[in-house]
Design a protein around this motif. Structure first.
Motif, PDB file in Angstrom:
ATOM      1  N   ASP A 535       0.833  -1.198   0.000  1.00 56.80           N
ATOM      2  CA  ASP A 535       0.000   0.000   0.000  1.00 56.80           C
ATOM      3  C   ASP A 535       0.870   1.252   0.000  1.00 56.80           C
ATOM      4  OD1 ASP A 535      -2.118  -1.653   0.075  1.00 56.80           O
ATOM      5  OD2 ASP A 535      -2.723  -1.195   2.139  1.00 56.80           O
ATOM      6  N   CYS A 536       0.534   2.186  -0.861  1.00 59.48           N
ATOM      7  CA  CYS A 536       1.264   3.447  -0.935  1.00 59.48           C
ATOM      8  C   CYS A 536       0.939   4.294   0.299  1.00 59.48           C
ATOM      9  CB  CYS A 536       0.871   4.195  -2.202  1.00 59.48           C
ATOM     10  SG  CYS A 536       1.626   5.830  -2.344  1.00 59.48           S
ATOM     11  N   ASN A 556      -4.790   1.884  -3.142  1.00 54.02           N
ATOM     12  CA  ASN A 556      -3.774   1.894  -4.183  1.00 54.02           C
ATOM     13  C   ASN A 556      -2.542   1.110  -3.729  1.00 54.02           C
ATOM     14  OD1 ASN A 556      -5.319   3.590  -5.874  1.00 54.02           O
ATOM     15  ND2 ASN A 556      -4.600   5.388  -4.711  1.00 54.02           N
ATOM     16  N   SER A 557      -2.101   0.150  -4.509  1.00 58.03           N
ATOM     17  CA  SER A 557      -0.912  -0.646  -4.224  1.00 58.03           C
ATOM     18  C   SER A 557       0.152  -0.333  -5.267  1.00 58.03           C
ATOM     19  CB  SER A 557      -1.232  -2.136  -4.235  1.00 58.03           C
ATOM     20  OG  SER A 557      -2.201  -2.430  -3.243  1.00 58.03           O
ATOM     21  N   THR A 558       1.401  -0.521  -4.871  1.00 60.28           N
ATOM     22  CA  THR A 558       2.514  -0.221  -5.761  1.00 60.28           C
ATOM     23  C   THR A 558       3.618  -1.252  -5.575  1.00 60.28           C
ATOM     24  OG1 THR A 558       4.214   1.408  -6.324  1.00 60.28           O
ATOM     25  CG2 THR A 558       3.469   1.347  -4.040  1.00 60.28           C
ATOM     26  N   HIS A 561       9.211   1.201  -3.848  1.00 52.24           N
ATOM     27  CA  HIS A 561       9.397   1.812  -2.529  1.00 52.24           C
ATOM     28  C   HIS A 561      10.662   2.665  -2.554  1.00 52.24           C
ATOM     29  CE1 HIS A 561      12.381  -1.385  -2.140  1.00 52.24           C
ATOM     30  NE2 HIS A 561      12.848  -0.798  -1.030  1.00 52.24           N
ATOM     31  N   ALA A 568       6.533   2.431   0.938  1.00 56.23           N
ATOM     32  CA  ALA A 568       6.050   2.127  -0.412  1.00 56.23           C
ATOM     33  C   ALA A 568       5.419   3.376  -1.010  1.00 56.23           C
ATOM     34  CB  ALA A 568       5.044   0.986  -0.375  1.00 56.23           C
ATOM     35  N   LEU A 569       5.729   3.664  -2.280  1.00 60.19           N
ATOM     36  CA  LEU A 569       5.238   4.870  -2.941  1.00 60.19           C
ATOM     37  C   LEU A 569       4.950   4.574  -4.409  1.00 60.19           C
ATOM     38  CD1 LEU A 569       7.835   7.401  -1.482  1.00 60.19           C
ATOM     39  CD2 LEU A 569       5.387   7.380  -0.961  1.00 60.19           C
ATOM     40  N   CYS A 570       3.827   5.168  -4.905  1.00 64.78           N
ATOM     41  CA  CYS A 570       3.525   5.058  -6.320  1.00 64.78           C
ATOM     42  C   CYS A 570       4.507   5.910  -7.123  1.00 64.78           C
ATOM     43  CB  CYS A 570       2.101   5.536  -6.605  1.00 64.78           C
ATOM     44  SG  CYS A 570       0.820   4.576  -5.754  1.00 64.78           S
ATOM     45  N   CYS A 574       3.333  10.046  -6.604  1.00 59.81           N
ATOM     46  CA  CYS A 574       3.430  10.014  -5.138  1.00 59.81           C
ATOM     47  C   CYS A 574       4.892  10.102  -4.671  1.00 59.81           C
ATOM     48  CB  CYS A 574       2.786   8.741  -4.596  1.00 59.81           C
ATOM     49  SG  CYS A 574       1.002   8.674  -4.835  1.00 59.81           S
ATOM     50  N   PHE A 575       5.790   9.470  -5.415  1.00 58.93           N
ATOM     51  CA  PHE A 575       7.208   9.490  -5.036  1.00 58.93           C
ATOM     52  C   PHE A 575       7.748  10.920  -5.068  1.00 58.93           C
ATOM     53  CE2 PHE A 575      11.739   8.901  -5.400  1.00 58.93           C
ATOM     54  CZ  PHE A 575      12.001   7.760  -4.663  1.00 58.93           C
ATOM     55  N   TYR A 578       5.933  13.136  -2.258  1.00 61.61           N
ATOM     56  CA  TYR A 578       6.343  12.727  -0.902  1.00 61.61           C
ATOM     57  C   TYR A 578       7.704  13.316  -0.525  1.00 61.61           C
ATOM     58  CZ  TYR A 578       7.589   9.622   2.983  1.00 61.61           C
ATOM     59  OH  TYR A 578       7.956   9.115   4.217  1.00 61.61           O
TER      60      TYR A 578
END
Length: 597
Positions: A535-536, A556-558, A561, A568-570, A574-575, A578
């Motif tokens: 999970d993000c 949302n899963s990715t 990481h 964990a990040l999309c 998101c990366f 963040y």
């Protein structure tokens, strides 16, 4: 005129008298003739001086100085074992810490830990829940870390495993985990406690818990090396402020409270040749019986004779220097009979000390008065105060001291005082060297404190010999101890490695600085997917908001990481957010006006 003192003038030009006139009532003043010369200063004479002279003559004291009879020094100074010409520090360490003693520590430590686990219920947080038997390699690694803790000093043991980036030392955590180190330290044992005889019963040994280690040190210290001619005898102290039946108090020592040891050391290097632990009595005095010492002798006489007999230093022509706690005419006569000679300060109320040196006299700085009885010299010297000396080595002559007066002229002092100042500091030198990079730590058990005191003494003696016979005689004490620790670590390749600690999440300031790169998630062993999804943390609701209210959010899963942040990040949205914005969730929810950090 009454008979007068023989005074050896040192040639001092000072004319200041000491003491007030009221101290010298009943004394008469006169000039004193010495070797036909008139000294231009005053000496106070006792009206009862004739009777004083008579009492001294009964004890064979005279004012005629003759050289003492001294047997030659016959010992072969040096190592008694063969070492390589390029011997490393670890080889000097092993001269004193025998290789066959490691299994003893392992056996007794494991036995003690197993007994604790079996006999008492353990608290939920006890480290014994994860206890596994120690091995020789692990014990060597443990002591290597103890040595390094003396080199890299921190206030508490836990600080060596701190995760604070400003003070952390990663080396310790790489070699052994904190909990494992503290578990070994807590269960460290050298003997079987179940066989210890209680206090008050016959055969009780106060040092039972570390008797085998003390015996090993005592045996190796005197067997490995033959010291030089000059020795010093004094007291040393292992600091201990807790409750203990034989704890002593000495305000003159740096460590006022502690366990007292009688020690004989080489004067020049500080090498400890022999010692005896005071446990309310003096076991070393029993060794005096081996050399036919009269049992009516004083206790300090038995201590010194017994200590020298125990270490095999009698009948060799050694010169022993000691302070006024031990010095007495009785002791020096006994040592002289055994071809061992001594010098030291003395208390003037000692039995058989000449009366002529006890009376009050007005003396100038540099004046000295002596009496001799065969090979024994008694001397009183006045500098800033009166100093009383005994010696079976010297005559009543002056020598150039290693200091100068205010005018830059060399100072003259009796040769016995000059040599005493030069050779008396052997024990103090050893204590000083033991303070540098010491392995000693606070402990709730006195015997562990004393154990690490002796372990520290082994390192100090090893360094003293390395400075004499090692390849690099200028090696610093810090580097010497580091090399021993590294050698012990290399000898322990099978020591279990600590489990890798979970990486600490970075703070906001860490998250927003530096360079961060995405990476695939790592699959666990046996997993079907090569890059499992997680999970993000940015676009998913926080854990506390999950539930009925979180149904409107899409999960949302990715497969990516951030290795540095361990989250964990999309990728890429998101990366990027963040690692750019302080309030990244608000930005992802559409509030583009949030301030970037």
């Amino acid at each position: 005129m009454a008979d007068i003192e023989n005074i050896a003038d040192s040639g001092s030009d000072n004319s200041a008298d000491s003491g007030s006139e009221s101290e010298f009532e009943g004394f008469e003043e006169d000039e004193v003739a010495v070797n036909g010369n008139i000294l231009n200063h005053t000496v106070i004479l006792n009206p009862n001086y004739d009777r004083i002279i008579a009492r001294d003559e009964e004890l064979n004291w005279s004012n005629i100085d003759t050289p003492p009879t001294i047997a030659p020094f016959t010992r072969d100074v040096g190592l008694t074992v063969d070492l390589d010409e390029e011997a490393e520090p670890i080889q000097f360490f092993k001269l004193f810490f025998n290789e066959d003693y490691w299994p003893i520590i392992v056996t007794e430590t494991n036995k003690y830990a197993e007994a604790k686990i079996a006999q008492q219920p353990l608290s939920p947080n006890s480290r014994l829940h994860e206890w596994t038997p120690v091995t020789v390699d692990e014990v060597k690694l443990f002591f290597a870390l103890c040595i390094l803790m003396g080199v890299v000093y921190k206030e508490s043991i836990e600080d060596y495993w701190t995760t604070n980036e400003s003070t952390m030392t990663p080396f310790f955590n790489k070699k052994m985990s904190r909990n494992r180190f503290l578990a070994i330290l807590s269960n460290l044992h050298l003997s079987d406690s179940t066989r210890e005889i209680p206090v008050g019963q016959d055969g009780h040994d106060p040092l039972y818990k570390l008797r085998s280690f003390v015996n090993m040190c005592s045996r190796n210290f005197c067997d490995i090396y033959v010291p030089q001619k000059e020795l010093s005898v004094d007291e040393s102290t292992c600091p201990w402020k807790g409750r203990l039946r034989f704890r002593v108090y000495n305000p003159a020592k740096p460590d006022r409270f502690g366990i007292k040891l009688y020690s004989v050391n080489e004067a020049n290097s500080g090498y400890c040749v022999g010692f005896d632990v005071y446990v309310g009595s003096t076991p070393v005095a029993e060794y005096s019986e081996l050399v036919d010492l009269d049992q009516d002798s004083g206790q300090t006489t038995k201590i010194v004779i017994g200590l020298l007999a125990k270490t095999g230093l009698l009948h060799g022509g050694h010169h022993v220097y000691m302070d006024n706690y031990y010095t007495s005419p009785e002791l020096f006569d006994e040592l002289s009979i055994r071809e061992t000679y001594a010098c030291g300060t003395v208390r003037k109320n000692r039995k058989e000390f000449p009366e002529a040196l006890k009376v009050k006299q007005r003396m100038l700085q540099g004046d000295s008065i002596f009496r001799r009885r065969e090979d024994l010299l008694a001397l009183k010297f006045y500098d800033k105060r009166e100093v009383h000396m005994l010696s079976t080595i010297h005559t009543a002559t002056n020598a150039i001291f290693d200091k100068r007066d205010q005018n830059g002229q060399p100072k003259f002092k009796p040769s016995c005082i000059a040599d005493y100042c030069k050779f008396m500091g052997g024990v103090d030198l050893s204590d000083q060297n033991m303070k540098y990079y010491s392995v000693m730590r606070k402990s709730h058990k006195w015997w562990k404190k004393l154990f690490f005191f002796f372990f520290n003494m082994i390192l100090t003696n090893s360094y003293a010999l390395y400075r004499k016979y090692g390849t690099n005689k200028n090696l610093k004490s810090q580097d010497f101890r580091e090399q021993i620790a590294i050698s012990l670590i290399l000898e322990a390749p099978e020591a279990p490695k600590p489990k890798p600690a979970r990486k600490r999440p970075l703070t906001n300031s860490d998250r927003l600085t530096g360079r961060h790169f995405p990476a695939y998630n790592v699959a666990k062993e046996g997993a079907k997917r090569k890059h499992p999804a997680r999970d993000c943390v940015a676009c998913n609701p926080s854990f506390k908001n999950r539930g009925p209210r979180a149904t409107k959010y899409k999960r949302n899963s990715t497969a990516f990481h951030c290795p540095d942040c361990n989250v964990a990040l999309c990728v890429p949205r998101c990366f990027e957010v963040y690692h750019t914005y302080q309030n990244y969730k608000q930005v992802l929810n559409g509030n583009e006006n949030s301030d970037s950090e």
